[in-house]
Motif scaffolding. Sequence first.
Motif, PDB file in Angstrom:
ATOM      1  N   PRO A   1       0.798  -1.224   0.000  1.00  0.00           N
ATOM      2  CA  PRO A   1       0.000   0.000   0.000  1.00  0.00           C
ATOM      3  C   PRO A   1       0.836   1.283   0.000  1.00  0.00           C
ATOM      4  CG  PRO A   1      -0.968  -1.586   1.498  1.00  0.00           C
ATOM      5  CD  PRO A   1       0.359  -2.156   1.073  1.00  0.00           C
ATOM      6  N   LEU A   2       1.991   1.253   0.697  1.00  0.00           N
ATOM      7  CA  LEU A   2       2.854   2.431   0.702  1.00  0.00           C
ATOM      8  C   LEU A   2       3.362   2.731  -0.701  1.00  0.00           C
ATOM      9  CD1 LEU A   2       4.379   4.606   2.359  1.00  0.00           C
ATOM     10  CD2 LEU A   2       6.261   2.978   2.557  1.00  0.00           C
ATOM     11  N   PHE A   3       3.763   1.701  -1.435  1.00  0.00           N
ATOM     12  CA  PHE A   3       4.212   1.893  -2.815  1.00  0.00           C
ATOM     13  C   PHE A   3       3.080   2.449  -3.682  1.00  0.00           C
ATOM     14  CE2 PHE A   3       7.489  -1.735  -2.225  1.00  0.00           C
ATOM     15  CZ  PHE A   3       8.425  -0.832  -1.748  1.00  0.00           C
ATOM     16  N   ILE A   4       1.886   1.915  -3.506  1.00  0.00           N
ATOM     17  CA  ILE A   4       0.748   2.375  -4.308  1.00  0.00           C
ATOM     18  C   ILE A   4       0.398   3.822  -3.953  1.00  0.00           C
ATOM     19  CG2 ILE A   4      -1.728   2.035  -4.725  1.00  0.00           C
ATOM     20  CD1 ILE A   4      -1.195  -1.000  -4.314  1.00  0.00           C
ATOM     21  N   GLY A   5       0.362   4.120  -2.659  1.00  0.00           N
ATOM     22  CA  GLY A   5       0.063   5.481  -2.222  1.00  0.00           C
ATOM     23  C   GLY A   5       1.079   6.477  -2.744  1.00  0.00           C
ATOM     24  N   ASN A   6       2.362   6.128  -2.641  1.00  0.00           N
ATOM     25  CA  ASN A   6       3.421   6.982  -3.193  1.00  0.00           C
ATOM     26  C   ASN A   6       3.211   7.209  -4.682  1.00  0.00           C
ATOM     27  OD1 ASN A   6       6.326   7.690  -1.734  1.00  0.00           O
ATOM     28  ND2 ASN A   6       5.114   6.199  -0.595  1.00  0.00           N
ATOM     29  N   PHE A   7       2.923   6.139  -5.400  1.00  0.00           N
ATOM     30  CA  PHE A   7       2.806   6.239  -6.862  1.00  0.00           C
ATOM     31  C   PHE A   7       1.677   7.194  -7.256  1.00  0.00           C
ATOM     32  CE2 PHE A   7       1.371   5.108 -11.066  1.00  0.00           C
ATOM     33  CZ  PHE A   7       2.555   4.939 -11.771  1.00  0.00           C
ATOM     34  N   ILE A   8       0.531   7.066  -6.606  1.00  0.00           N
ATOM     35  CA  ILE A   8      -0.600   7.930  -6.956  1.00  0.00           C
ATOM     36  C   ILE A   8      -0.294   9.387  -6.619  1.00  0.00           C
ATOM     37  CG2 ILE A   8      -3.000   8.469  -6.411  1.00  0.00           C
ATOM     38  CD1 ILE A   8      -3.409   5.434  -5.962  1.00  0.00           C
ATOM     39  N   VAL A   9       0.195   9.617  -5.401  1.00  0.00           N
ATOM     40  CA  VAL A   9       0.508  10.992  -4.987  1.00  0.00           C
ATOM     41  C   VAL A   9       1.570  11.600  -5.894  1.00  0.00           C
ATOM     42  CG1 VAL A   9       1.542  12.348  -3.131  1.00  0.00           C
ATOM     43  CG2 VAL A   9      -0.231  10.665  -2.602  1.00  0.00           C
ATOM     44  N   MET A  10       2.616  10.829  -6.210  1.00  0.00           N
ATOM     45  CA  MET A  10       3.693  11.360  -7.048  1.00  0.00           C
ATOM     46  C   MET A  10       3.282  11.509  -8.505  1.00  0.00           C
ATOM     47  SD  MET A  10       6.161  12.340  -5.257  1.00  0.00           S
ATOM     48  CE  MET A  10       7.159  12.751  -6.704  1.00  0.00           C
ATOM     49  N   SER A  11       2.283  10.768  -8.954  1.00  0.00           N
ATOM     50  CA  SER A  11       1.771  10.972 -10.312  1.00  0.00           C
ATOM     51  C   SER A  11       1.230  12.387 -10.460  1.00  0.00           C
ATOM     52  CB  SER A  11       0.674   9.951 -10.630  1.00  0.00           C
ATOM     53  OG  SER A  11       1.196   8.645 -10.668  1.00  0.00           O
ATOM     54  N   TYR A  12       0.604  12.889  -9.396  1.00  0.00           N
ATOM     55  CA  TYR A  12       0.163  14.283  -9.405  1.00  0.00           C
ATOM     56  C   TYR A  12       1.342  15.232  -9.212  1.00  0.00           C
ATOM     57  CZ  TYR A  12      -4.831  13.042  -8.998  1.00  0.00           C
ATOM     58  OH  TYR A  12      -6.104  12.580  -9.221  1.00  0.00           O
ATOM     59  N   ILE A  13       2.116  15.008  -8.156  1.00  0.00           N
ATOM     60  CA  ILE A  13       3.176  15.957  -7.810  1.00  0.00           C
ATOM     61  C   ILE A  13       4.192  16.101  -8.936  1.00  0.00           C
ATOM     62  CG2 ILE A  13       5.137  16.330  -6.239  1.00  0.00           C
ATOM     63  CD1 ILE A  13       3.426  15.153  -4.000  1.00  0.00           C
ATOM     64  N   SER A  14       4.546  14.992  -9.576  1.00  0.00           N
ATOM     65  CA  SER A  14       5.560  15.051 -10.627  1.00  0.00           C
ATOM     66  C   SER A  14       5.083  15.828 -11.848  1.00  0.00           C
ATOM     67  CB  SER A  14       5.987  13.638 -11.036  1.00  0.00           C
ATOM     68  OG  SER A  14       4.897  12.922 -11.593  1.00  0.00           O
ATOM     69  N   THR A  15       3.757  15.856 -12.066  1.00  0.00           N
ATOM     70  CA  THR A  15       3.239  16.603 -13.217  1.00  0.00           C
ATOM     71  C   THR A  15       2.847  18.032 -12.861  1.00  0.00           C
ATOM     72  OG1 THR A  15       1.029  15.664 -12.780  1.00  0.00           O
ATOM     73  CG2 THR A  15       2.405  14.531 -14.401  1.00  0.00           C
ATOM     74  N   ASN A  16       2.855  18.387 -11.585  1.00  0.00           N
ATOM     75  CA  ASN A  16       2.440  19.730 -11.171  1.00  0.00           C
ATOM     76  C   ASN A  16       3.307  20.832 -11.762  1.00  0.00           C
ATOM     77  OD1 ASN A  16       1.501  18.820  -7.739  1.00  0.00           O
ATOM     78  ND2 ASN A  16       0.348  18.666  -9.639  1.00  0.00           N
ATOM     79  N   HIS A  17       4.638  20.595 -11.823  1.00  0.00           N
ATOM     80  CA  HIS A  17       5.558  21.661 -12.223  1.00  0.00           C
ATOM     81  C   HIS A  17       6.693  21.211 -13.145  1.00  0.00           C
ATOM     82  CE1 HIS A  17       3.622  24.003  -9.042  1.00  0.00           C
ATOM     83  NE2 HIS A  17       3.902  23.033  -8.194  1.00  0.00           N
ATOM     84  N   ARG A  18       6.942  19.930 -13.267  1.00  0.00           N
ATOM     85  CA  ARG A  18       8.173  19.476 -13.914  1.00  0.00           C
ATOM     86  C   ARG A  18       8.191  19.627 -15.432  1.00  0.00           C
ATOM     87  NH1 ARG A  18       9.510  13.972 -10.415  1.00  0.00           N
ATOM     88  NH2 ARG A  18       9.530  14.990  -8.376  1.00  0.00           N
ATOM     89  N   LEU A  19       7.065  19.975 -16.024  1.00  0.00           N
ATOM     90  CA  LEU A  19       7.040  20.299 -17.451  1.00  0.00           C
ATOM     91  C   LEU A  19       7.045  21.806 -17.668  1.00  0.00           C
ATOM     92  CD1 LEU A  19       4.378  17.692 -18.637  1.00  0.00           C
ATOM     93  CD2 LEU A  19       6.846  17.603 -19.063  1.00  0.00           C
ATOM     94  N   ASN A  20       7.001  22.555 -16.576  1.00  0.00           N
ATOM     95  CA  ASN A  20       6.977  24.019 -16.640  1.00  0.00           C
ATOM     96  C   ASN A  20       8.388  24.589 -16.509  1.00  0.00           C
ATOM     97  OD1 ASN A  20       4.292  23.040 -15.223  1.00  0.00           O
ATOM     98  ND2 ASN A  20       3.818  24.991 -16.197  1.00  0.00           N
ATOM     99  N   PRO A  21       8.591  25.824 -16.931  1.00  0.00           N
ATOM    100  CA  PRO A  21       9.925  26.430 -16.799  1.00  0.00           C
ATOM    101  C   PRO A  21      10.237  26.839 -15.377  1.00  0.00           C
ATOM    102  CG  PRO A  21       8.356  28.039 -17.645  1.00  0.00           C
ATOM    103  CD  PRO A  21       7.621  26.725 -17.594  1.00  0.00           C
ATOM    104  N   LEU A  22      11.522  27.040 -15.105  1.00  0.00           N
ATOM    105  CA  LEU A  22      11.921  27.767 -13.903  1.00  0.00           C
ATOM    106  C   LEU A  22      11.563  29.235 -14.111  1.00  0.00           C
ATOM    107  CD1 LEU A  22      15.462  26.208 -13.308  1.00  0.00           C
ATOM    108  CD2 LEU A  22      13.340  25.611 -12.124  1.00  0.00           C
TER     109      LEU A  22
END
Length: 364
Positions: free
Chosen positions: A218-239
């Motif tokens: 469950p920890l792996f699954i929870g991390n994956f879902i949360v990070m699917s959002y967090i990783s797309t929040n800003h990482r395609l945007n510029p500094l």
Amino acid sequence: MKELKSYGWYAARISPLLPEEAFKPVPTRLWGGLAYLLITVAGFLIIGLIEPPLWVSLIISVIVGLCFAGLGLLGHEILHGTVVRKAWLRDFLGAIAFWPLTTGPQLWRNWHNMNHHIYTQDEHRDPDAWLSKEQLAKYPLLIVLYKLPLWVRATISFVSLSFSFTLHSARMFFRSLKNFHSNKKPKVWIQFILPWATWISLLFFMGPVKWLLAFLIPLFIGNFIVMSYISTNHRLNPLVTVNDPLANSLTVTVPKWVDFLHFNFSYHTEHHLFPGISPKYYPLVKQHILNMWPERYHQMPLVNAMIALLKTPRIYYEETELVDPNHHHLYGTLGHGLDLDQYKYRVEGEAYLPTGTDIKQRDS
């Protein structure tokens, strides 16, 4: 290039258009958290005491993992003060919600609320911003990683979503500890130790197999879902040098039932404009943004954003491009020529072509 505006500039123009209740806490959001908590406890009891067949335990593991993610997303909301306003109750409920992901409320508010939100995508001050090419030299492991083929790096990046929130949280604990006054450090330490003590104790109580099914998967699954959002929040945007949420943030789109389960976490640009109002009202904020600044706003389906992350490097070059430091391939960012159809690039050192596109295009 569009002139960058501060989040306050946007908020001042939208705030008068929002209903008065949008600025009040919404404690009814806790019902969703209670449901997730009860399902989690029930899952632990079934796996630990009833010992169902393995396939049933695996299904329960997945369900508990979904609950871990939902609790974490609600914890984020609680610790912004949009569910309850009393500080002690906010921190208590936030601690419970973040317990599965092993993050303490004092740490989260310092790291996330007071640093990430204020300095979003600032190369030097945002604790969640990715590295620039100049900073890469400090990280020999990443230099080695970028010598690997793109598909290998993409696979590693995809798999790492299953543990990177908890790992980054531990890293931020030791990095942020110096920010706390000496009389507050014991509380921060206790909030860091207690969740880990709980889950390690559970290992000895349940045994390794049941612990794997009840907590680790469950920890792996929870991390994956949360990070699917967090990783797309800003990482395609510029500094950026100005904290402009329409430039440095991305809203992802998911089915409405997913938004319901995840407390509207997908509305991330809206969240950076109004972190102090309940996500319940973010669809309304989105409509006002689209009415006023449709050309500045970035949104795409979550799956498309994930694919874009896997097909582009994560090292920044002169703020508005992403560079593969081994091959010297430069990709655009959102608002700066990111090619979401064919992921074409230019080679570092080559000039831009005087065409309607932002980048000299090459097949990647």
